[in-house]
Design a protein around this motif. Structure first.
Motif, PDB file in Angstrom:
ATOM      1  N   UNK A  18       0.844  -1.199   0.000  1.00 52.63           N
ATOM      2  CA  UNK A  18       0.000   0.000   0.000  1.00 52.63           C
ATOM      3  C   UNK A  18       0.881   1.251   0.000  1.00 52.63           C
ATOM      4  N   UNK A  19       1.926   1.233   0.817  1.00 53.86           N
ATOM      5  CA  UNK A  19       2.820   2.395   0.897  1.00 53.86           C
ATOM      6  C   UNK A  19       3.505   2.662  -0.443  1.00 53.86           C
ATOM      7  N   UNK A  20       4.001   1.608  -1.092  1.00 51.65           N
ATOM      8  CA  UNK A  20       4.696   1.794  -2.376  1.00 51.65           C
ATOM      9  C   UNK A  20       3.709   2.135  -3.491  1.00 51.65           C
ATOM     10  N   UNK A  21       2.494   1.618  -3.407  1.00 50.55           N
ATOM     11  CA  UNK A  21       1.477   2.006  -4.393  1.00 50.55           C
ATOM     12  C   UNK A  21       1.226   3.512  -4.306  1.00 50.55           C
ATOM     13  N   UNK A  22       1.150   4.025  -3.086  1.00 49.53           N
ATOM     14  CA  UNK A  22       0.915   5.456  -2.889  1.00 49.53           C
ATOM     15  C   UNK A  22       2.158   6.289  -3.189  1.00 49.53           C
ATOM     16  N   UNK A  23       3.331   5.786  -2.809  1.00 45.59           N
ATOM     17  CA  UNK A  23       4.586   6.529  -2.967  1.00 45.59           C
ATOM     18  C   UNK A  23       5.644   5.587  -3.552  1.00 45.59           C
ATOM     19  N   UNK A  24       5.649   5.393  -4.868  1.00 50.02           N
ATOM     20  CA  UNK A  24       6.595   4.457  -5.491  1.00 50.02           C
ATOM     21  C   UNK A  24       8.064   4.784  -5.227  1.00 50.02           C
ATOM     22  N   UNK A  37      19.842  13.118 -11.630  1.00 51.95           N
ATOM     23  CA  UNK A  37      19.643  14.131 -10.590  1.00 51.95           C
ATOM     24  C   UNK A  37      18.955  13.555  -9.354  1.00 51.95           C
ATOM     25  N   UNK A  38      18.784  12.228  -9.316  1.00 53.58           N
ATOM     26  CA  UNK A  38      18.178  11.576  -8.157  1.00 53.58           C
ATOM     27  C   UNK A  38      16.666  11.593  -8.124  1.00 53.58           C
ATOM     28  N   UNK A  39      16.043  11.949  -9.247  1.00 49.30           N
ATOM     29  CA  UNK A  39      14.577  11.980  -9.318  1.00 49.30           C
ATOM     30  C   UNK A  39      14.051  10.672  -9.879  1.00 49.30           C
ATOM     31  N   UNK A  40      12.870  10.298  -9.436  1.00 47.61           N
ATOM     32  CA  UNK A  40      12.200   9.105  -9.956  1.00 47.61           C
ATOM     33  C   UNK A  40      11.308   9.548 -11.111  1.00 47.61           C
ATOM     34  N   UNK A  45       7.544   5.339 -11.757  1.00 48.38           N
ATOM     35  CA  UNK A  45       6.450   5.300 -10.766  1.00 48.38           C
ATOM     36  C   UNK A  45       5.286   4.476 -11.289  1.00 48.38           C
ATOM     37  N   UNK A  46       4.941   4.707 -12.549  1.00 46.70           N
ATOM     38  CA  UNK A  46       3.821   3.982 -13.151  1.00 46.70           C
ATOM     39  C   UNK A  46       4.101   2.479 -13.173  1.00 46.70           C
ATOM     40  N   UNK A  52       3.750  -3.180  -6.670  1.00 43.79           N
ATOM     41  CA  UNK A  52       3.357  -2.908  -5.290  1.00 43.79           C
ATOM     42  C   UNK A  52       1.967  -3.461  -4.998  1.00 43.79           C
ATOM     43  N   UNK A  53       1.078  -3.354  -5.961  1.00 39.71           N
ATOM     44  CA  UNK A  53      -0.278  -3.865  -5.766  1.00 39.71           C
ATOM     45  C   UNK A  53      -0.268  -5.389  -5.635  1.00 39.71           C
ATOM     46  N   UNK A  54       0.668  -6.056  -6.320  1.00 40.73           N
ATOM     47  CA  UNK A  54       0.837  -7.504  -6.155  1.00 40.73           C
ATOM     48  C   UNK A  54       1.209  -7.808  -4.715  1.00 40.73           C
TER      49      UNK A  54
END
Length: 140
Positions: A18-24, A37-40, A45-46, A52-54
């Motif tokens: 649930x946490x990773x689904x909300x904040x990958x 630059x360290x950005x996702x 994320x998609x 994460x839902x699995x």
């Protein structure tokens, strides 16, 4: 079978999912799935949300499945997912150190489910193989 351990693994993985689904980013950053630059990236994320839902689905199945064959099946699915993660991330994440750590975490979670399946005493009258007790009300 250590039902309590399997249930705990289920709850923990469901909450993590649930946490990773909300904040990958919770999975992406430690895995090194970031740009220069360290950005996702949005695409990362998609693509992580279904994974994460699995975790949510398999975790809930361990937490809620009735004891016996259904719980054993849920544990087998969890183990297969964890071992698959270990093999795939162990071969593909950027950086050897990240691959080793991610694979170790995946193997660790799978190992907890294996212990949950194999540990514990046999309950009186219940087959360890089938999880079914003796037939009642029938002549032998």
């Amino acid at each position: 079978m250590k039902v309590g351990l399997l249930r705990a693994v289920g709850v923990a993985t469901a909450v993590y999912g649930v946490a990773v689904t909300a904040v990958p980013d919770l999975l992406a950053r430690p895995s090194g799935l970031v740009d220069d630059e360290g950005r996702v990236e949005r695409a990362t994320r998609i693509s992580l949300r279904p994974l994460a839902w699995r975790e949510v689905a398999s975790g809930l199945s361990l937490a809620l499945a009735p004891e016996g064959p259904a719980l054993r099946t849920a544990a087998y699915i969890r183990i297969a997912a964890d071992l698959g993660d270990a093999v795939l991330v162990g071969a593909t994440l950027p950086g050897r150190d990240r691959r080793v750590k991610a694979a170790a975490v995946s193997v660790g979670w799978g190992a907890l489910s294996v212990v949950g399946l194999l540990a514990g005493g046999r309950r009186q009258g219940v087959s360890r193989r089938t999880g079914v007790g003796p037939l009642r009300g029938r002549r032998r």
